[in-house]
Design a protein around this motif. Structure first.
Motif, PDB file in Angstrom:
ATOM      1  N   ASN A  86     -33.723  -3.050 -11.746  1.00 45.05           N
ATOM      2  CA  ASN A  86     -34.749  -2.642 -12.713  1.00 45.05           C
ATOM      3  C   ASN A  86     -34.113  -2.600 -14.109  1.00 45.05           C
ATOM      4  O   ASN A  86     -33.943  -1.542 -14.691  1.00 45.05           O
ATOM      5  CB  ASN A  86     -35.258  -1.253 -12.291  1.00 45.05           C
ATOM      6  CG  ASN A  86     -36.530  -0.862 -13.015  1.00 45.05           C
ATOM      7  OD1 ASN A  86     -36.922  -1.500 -13.987  1.00 45.05           O
ATOM      8  ND2 ASN A  86     -37.163   0.187 -12.554  1.00 45.05           N
ATOM      9  N   TRP A  87     -33.759  -3.778 -14.620  1.00 46.29           N
ATOM     10  CA  TRP A  87     -32.966  -3.873 -15.843  1.00 46.29           C
ATOM     11  C   TRP A  87     -33.847  -4.341 -16.999  1.00 46.29           C
ATOM     12  O   TRP A  87     -34.560  -5.332 -16.854  1.00 46.29           O
ATOM     13  CB  TRP A  87     -31.804  -4.848 -15.627  1.00 46.29           C
ATOM     14  CG  TRP A  87     -30.807  -4.878 -16.737  1.00 46.29           C
ATOM     15  CD1 TRP A  87     -30.822  -5.694 -17.824  1.00 46.29           C
ATOM     16  CD2 TRP A  87     -29.656  -4.053 -16.889  1.00 46.29           C
ATOM     17  NE1 TRP A  87     -29.743  -5.431 -18.641  1.00 46.29           N
ATOM     18  CE2 TRP A  87     -29.011  -4.423 -18.088  1.00 46.29           C
ATOM     19  CE3 TRP A  87     -29.102  -3.022 -16.136  1.00 46.29           C
ATOM     20  CZ2 TRP A  87     -27.841  -3.818 -18.536  1.00 46.29           C
ATOM     21  CZ3 TRP A  87     -27.941  -2.421 -16.577  1.00 46.29           C
ATOM     22  CH2 TRP A  87     -27.315  -2.810 -17.769  1.00 46.29           C
ATOM     23  N   PRO A  88     -33.815  -3.654 -18.168  1.00 45.52           N
ATOM     24  CA  PRO A  88     -34.660  -4.087 -19.284  1.00 45.52           C
ATOM     25  C   PRO A  88     -34.064  -5.308 -19.995  1.00 45.52           C
ATOM     26  O   PRO A  88     -32.870  -5.328 -20.292  1.00 45.52           O
ATOM     27  CB  PRO A  88     -34.670  -2.866 -20.210  1.00 45.52           C
ATOM     28  CG  PRO A  88     -33.400  -2.134 -19.894  1.00 45.52           C
ATOM     29  CD  PRO A  88     -33.046  -2.435 -18.469  1.00 45.52           C
ATOM     30  N   LEU A  89     -34.879  -6.330 -20.217  1.00 45.27           N
ATOM     31  CA  LEU A  89     -34.459  -7.506 -20.983  1.00 45.27           C
ATOM     32  C   LEU A  89     -35.558  -7.844 -21.985  1.00 45.27           C
ATOM     33  O   LEU A  89     -36.731  -7.539 -21.759  1.00 45.27           O
ATOM     34  CB  LEU A  89     -34.224  -8.713 -20.071  1.00 45.27           C
ATOM     35  CG  LEU A  89     -33.031  -8.659 -19.116  1.00 45.27           C
ATOM     36  CD1 LEU A  89     -33.052  -9.863 -18.184  1.00 45.27           C
ATOM     37  CD2 LEU A  89     -31.711  -8.585 -19.862  1.00 45.27           C
ATOM     38  N   SER A  90     -35.153  -8.496 -23.079  1.00 45.31           N
ATOM     39  CA  SER A  90     -36.113  -8.886 -24.114  1.00 45.31           C
ATOM     40  C   SER A  90     -35.502 -10.003 -24.952  1.00 45.31           C
ATOM     41  O   SER A  90     -34.355  -9.897 -25.374  1.00 45.31           O
ATOM     42  CB  SER A  90     -36.431  -7.672 -24.992  1.00 45.31           C
ATOM     43  OG  SER A  90     -37.350  -8.024 -25.987  1.00 45.31           O
ATOM     44  N   GLY A  91     -36.262 -11.075 -25.172  1.00 43.50           N
ATOM     45  CA  GLY A  91     -35.768 -12.163 -26.022  1.00 43.50           C
ATOM     46  C   GLY A  91     -34.614 -12.911 -25.376  1.00 43.50           C
ATOM     47  O   GLY A  91     -34.631 -13.231 -24.197  1.00 43.50           O
ATOM     48  N   LYS A  92     -33.547 -13.171 -26.157  1.00 37.54           N
ATOM     49  CA  LYS A  92     -32.379 -13.883 -25.632  1.00 37.54           C
ATOM     50  C   LYS A  92     -31.593 -12.982 -24.688  1.00 37.54           C
ATOM     51  O   LYS A  92     -31.539 -11.773 -24.876  1.00 37.54           O
ATOM     52  CB  LYS A  92     -31.458 -14.302 -26.785  1.00 37.54           C
ATOM     53  CG  LYS A  92     -31.911 -15.522 -27.548  1.00 37.54           C
ATOM     54  CD  LYS A  92     -30.846 -15.918 -28.569  1.00 37.54           C
ATOM     55  CE  LYS A  92     -31.307 -17.130 -29.366  1.00 37.54           C
ATOM     56  NZ  LYS A  92     -30.297 -17.509 -30.372  1.00 37.54           N
ATOM     57  N   THR A  93     -30.946 -13.601 -23.697  1.00 39.21           N
ATOM     58  CA  THR A  93     -30.096 -12.846 -22.773  1.00 39.21           C
ATOM     59  C   THR A  93     -28.672 -13.373 -22.876  1.00 39.21           C
ATOM     60  O   THR A  93     -28.433 -14.559 -22.618  1.00 39.21           O
ATOM     61  CB  THR A  93     -30.605 -13.000 -21.325  1.00 39.21           C
ATOM     62  OG1 THR A  93     -31.988 -12.655 -21.295  1.00 39.21           O
ATOM     63  CG2 THR A  93     -29.845 -12.094 -20.375  1.00 39.21           C
ATOM     64  N   LEU A  94     -27.727 -12.503 -23.264  1.00 36.62           N
ATOM     65  CA  LEU A  94     -26.325 -12.894 -23.381  1.00 36.62           C
ATOM     66  C   LEU A  94     -25.520 -12.129 -22.335  1.00 36.62           C
ATOM     67  O   LEU A  94     -25.486 -10.896 -22.349  1.00 36.62           O
ATOM     68  CB  LEU A  94     -25.784 -12.605 -24.781  1.00 36.62           C
ATOM     69  CG  LEU A  94     -24.351 -13.078 -25.022  1.00 36.62           C
ATOM     70  CD1 LEU A  94     -24.284 -14.611 -25.062  1.00 36.62           C
ATOM     71  CD2 LEU A  94     -23.792 -12.493 -26.309  1.00 36.62           C
ATOM     72  N   ILE A  95     -24.888 -12.873 -21.429  1.00 34.70           N
ATOM     73  CA  ILE A  95     -24.007 -12.267 -20.422  1.00 34.70           C
ATOM     74  C   ILE A  95     -22.571 -12.419 -20.926  1.00 34.70           C
ATOM     75  O   ILE A  95     -22.118 -13.544 -21.195  1.00 34.70           O
ATOM     76  CB  ILE A  95     -24.192 -12.936 -19.055  1.00 34.70           C
ATOM     77  CG1 ILE A  95     -25.633 -12.675 -18.565  1.00 34.70           C
ATOM     78  CG2 ILE A  95     -23.193 -12.405 -18.038  1.00 34.70           C
ATOM     79  CD1 ILE A  95     -26.018 -13.456 -17.351  1.00 34.70           C
ATOM     80  N   SER A  96     -21.859 -11.298 -21.082  1.00 32.70           N
ATOM     81  CA  SER A  96     -20.473 -11.316 -21.564  1.00 32.70           C
ATOM     82  C   SER A  96     -19.564 -10.798 -20.463  1.00 32.70           C
ATOM     83  O   SER A  96     -19.799  -9.716 -19.909  1.00 32.70           O
ATOM     84  CB  SER A  96     -20.327 -10.424 -22.804  1.00 32.70           C
ATOM     85  OG  SER A  96     -21.205 -10.848 -23.824  1.00 32.70           O
ATOM     86  N   LEU A  97     -18.546 -11.587 -20.132  1.00 32.70           N
ATOM     87  CA  LEU A  97     -17.561 -11.196 -19.128  1.00 32.70           C
ATOM     88  C   LEU A  97     -16.239 -10.954 -19.867  1.00 32.70           C
ATOM     89  O   LEU A  97     -15.684 -11.865 -20.477  1.00 32.70           O
ATOM     90  CB  LEU A  97     -17.400 -12.293 -18.080  1.00 32.70           C
ATOM     91  CG  LEU A  97     -18.703 -12.805 -17.438  1.00 32.70           C
ATOM     92  CD1 LEU A  97     -18.408 -13.914 -16.440  1.00 32.70           C
ATOM     93  CD2 LEU A  97     -19.466 -11.672 -16.763  1.00 32.70           C
ATOM     94  N   ILE A  98     -15.783  -9.699 -19.834  1.00 32.94           N
ATOM     95  CA  ILE A  98     -14.618  -9.297 -20.649  1.00 32.94           C
ATOM     96  C   ILE A  98     -13.449  -8.989 -19.717  1.00 32.94           C
ATOM     97  O   ILE A  98     -13.528  -8.073 -18.886  1.00 32.94           O
ATOM     98  CB  ILE A  98     -14.971  -8.076 -21.513  1.00 32.94           C
ATOM     99  CG1 ILE A  98     -16.137  -8.451 -22.437  1.00 32.94           C
ATOM    100  CG2 ILE A  98     -13.764  -7.604 -22.302  1.00 32.94           C
ATOM    101  CD1 ILE A  98     -16.757  -7.307 -23.161  1.00 32.94           C
ATOM    102  N   PRO A  99     -12.330  -9.765 -19.841  1.00 30.41           N
ATOM    103  CA  PRO A  99     -11.220  -9.564 -18.907  1.00 30.41           C
ATOM    104  C   PRO A  99     -10.549  -8.204 -19.103  1.00 30.41           C
ATOM    105  O   PRO A  99     -10.501  -7.675 -20.210  1.00 30.41           O
ATOM    106  CB  PRO A  99     -10.257 -10.707 -19.249  1.00 30.41           C
ATOM    107  CG  PRO A  99     -10.618 -11.123 -20.641  1.00 30.41           C
ATOM    108  CD  PRO A  99     -12.073 -10.821 -20.820  1.00 30.41           C
ATOM    109  N   ASP A 100     -10.031  -7.666 -18.021  1.00 29.54           N
ATOM    110  CA  ASP A 100      -9.237  -6.447 -18.058  1.00 29.54           C
ATOM    111  C   ASP A 100      -7.985  -6.707 -18.913  1.00 29.54           C
ATOM    112  O   ASP A 100      -7.453  -7.816 -18.922  1.00 29.54           O
ATOM    113  CB  ASP A 100      -8.844  -6.084 -16.612  1.00 29.54           C
ATOM    114  CG  ASP A 100      -8.001  -4.829 -16.563  1.00 29.54           C
ATOM    115  OD1 ASP A 100      -6.822  -4.951 -16.193  1.00 29.54           O
ATOM    116  OD2 ASP A 100      -8.509  -3.761 -16.905  1.00 29.54           O
ATOM    117  N   THR A 101      -7.494  -5.694 -19.625  1.00 24.94           N
ATOM    118  CA  THR A 101      -6.356  -5.882 -20.550  1.00 24.94           C
ATOM    119  C   THR A 101      -5.123  -6.407 -19.817  1.00 24.94           C
ATOM    120  O   THR A 101      -4.319  -7.141 -20.379  1.00 24.94           O
ATOM    121  CB  THR A 101      -6.005  -4.552 -21.248  1.00 24.94           C
ATOM    122  OG1 THR A 101      -5.915  -3.535 -20.258  1.00 24.94           O
ATOM    123  CG2 THR A 101      -7.059  -4.190 -22.265  1.00 24.94           C
TER     124      THR A 101
END
Length: 482
Positions: free
Chosen positions: A299-314
């Protein structure tokens, strides 16, 4: 692999087997009783696109296909459209699509058709009664006849998509993609006949997995082939993917993302990264191994463009990757007519030789697409309160199940050619007016009419009835009998 479901080739007279998959589509006769068949002249068309059924009747409020279903079971329904200029026009008609008692979407295939493509729409839902109806209907934009090329109704496993309350919502497919794949994945790789479209981003690189995978333990049962490729970055910097490419309406979505390390299992370090969707944390420090993993939000809110960002662990020495994803829009269900009334009306429709063309699907909902001559109450689960079917040329019989319409106030069937006896009506306690004049009814007047205390009009003239008017009705105060 067996697909539990129905594959319907609309407008066809014969079964057709698709060579690539071995799947057989059957003609649509018996699933609908309205519309006309036609075939398209275009060469090299996919077999199921070469015929269609169209609905020229402008009076009917909807045109429905009805399928047997297992109550409480989960289904994926896909509708397929290819216009092909069947009506001599240049542009496809625009019209509504309805499932059960809920308006599902507007069908607009103009852009796809201009690009030489067919269009499809998908929805995942639970059957709340023993039938499932898929309907199309005219709207204010419809200028020519609505049409349909094919319908697929596929049975899904109980575990699939069970994080969504499918009693209150249906899931409308927005995107289902396999990242880095060159081809669409479908049956037989996906036994549920879902379509996983290829997706690649120019700024990313594609990697392939070194070993096979078993996905039967995953809730949504993605095909193993969806884990065969992934997109990643060549360095350890974060991976940004705009997916899906279109703009989304501002509402709630079910989002499932799939990940699997592409290296062999001897590797000592796994990929660890966090997932952000439009800058908001979706999942922190996900540890991705060769076994594969899914993360989801029901049940996730989305609107307009969708950007998925995957950020590596340090501490991570290797870039994130993503294999596949699914996004479904949560569509609130619009309620449904009380099942007792639906069953009674379906039996009534079977009793007539020629019921109105829109007498299939939900009798009351959506409200602007209720059955011809049927009036309903305004409750969440509507009841049928009046039948106004005067002078519709109806033949056949009046089924005894009319007695099960216990909220009925008015029954008007005058000026038709209905024959047989008048059924007992002791249960329609609310009935106020009964108009059965100018038909071919035979036999006696039912004594049970005398038990209906609110009845104030009984019109039975110009029939072939015999026997007396029941004594209890004669001279009753406030009752008008013809």
């Amino acid at each position: 692999i067996y697909v539990a479901g129905l594959l319907i080739n609309c407008g066809s007279d014969v079964k057709q087997t698709v060579p690539e998959t071995g799947l057989t589509y059957i003609p649509d006769d018996g699933f609908t009783f309205s519309g006309n068949k036609t075939s398209l002249d275009a060469k090299n068309l996919f077999p199921i696109l070469s015929t269609l059924r169209y609905f020229p009747d402008k009076v009917a409020r909807k045109y429905c296909y009805t399928f047997q279903a297992i109550e409480g079971s989960k289904y994926l329904v896909r509708t397929i459209y290819y216009y092909g200029g069947f009506d001599g026009g240049k542009e496809p008609p625009v019209f509504d699509q309805i499932v059960g008692g809920t308006k599902w979407s507007v069908v607009n295939t103009t852009e796809d058709y201009a690009n030489g493509l067919s269009s499809y729409y998908e929805i995942i839902l639970v059957a709340h009664i023993k039938t499932l109806s898929v309907c199309i209907a005219r709207n204010n934009q419809t200028v020519s006849s609505p049409f349909i090329s094919a319908i697929e109704v596929i049975s899904l496993d109980d575990s699939m998509y069970n994080s969504t309350d499918l009693g209150a919502y249906a899931l409308v497919t927005v995107a289902r993609s396999s990242f880095g794949n060159k081809d669409t994945i479908s049956f037989p790789e996906d036994p549920y006949y879902r379509l996983w479209q290829p997706f690649k981003d120019d700024s990313t690189e594609v990697v392939s997995s070194q070993s096979s995978i078993t996905t039967s333990e995953f809730w949504n049962k993605p095909p193993a082939k969806a884990f065969a490729t992934a997109i990643t970055m060549s360095t350890t910097k974060k991976l940004d993917v705009q997916w899906p490419l279109g703009l989304l309406p501002s509402t709630r979505y079910h989002v499932s993302l799939y990940f699997r390390d592409d290296r062999n299992s001897k590797t000592n370090t796994w990929r660890v990264f966090s997932i952000l969707v439009n800058g908001k944390t979706f999942y922190s420090n996900l540890n991705v191994t060769t076994d594969g993993v899914t993360v989801y939000a029901p049940n996730w809110p989305l609107s307009g463009k969708t950007l998925i960002s995957l950020i590596p662990d340090t501490k991570s020495s290797i870039a994130p990757l993503i294999n596949a994803g699914e996004i479904y829009q949560l569509m609130p269900l619009g309620g449904r007519t009380l099942p007792q009334d639906v069953m009674a009306m379906e039996e009534l429709a079977r009793g007539f030789d020629n019921p109105p063309l829109d007498w299939s699907g939900d009798p009351c909902l959506p409200r602007e697409n209720s059955w011809t001559g049927v009036s309903c109450s305004q409750e969440k689960m509507p009841r049928i309160i009046a039948l106004q079917l005067t002078n519709l040329g109806l033949t056949g019989i009046l089924a005894p199940t009319v007695n099960n319409l216990t909220a009925l106030h008015h029954l008007w069937l005058g000026d038709n050619q209905i024959s047989g006896s008048i059924p007992e009506m002791n249960s329609v306690a609310q009935l106020e007016t009964l108009h059965l004049e100018s038909n071919n009814f035979t036999g006696p007047i039912p004594r049970s009419l005398a038990t209906l205390q609110y009845l104030r009009e009984i019109f039975l003239q110009h029939n072939k009835l015999d026997g007396p008017i029941p004594q209890e009705l004669q001279g009753r105060k406030g009752l008008h009998i013809l």
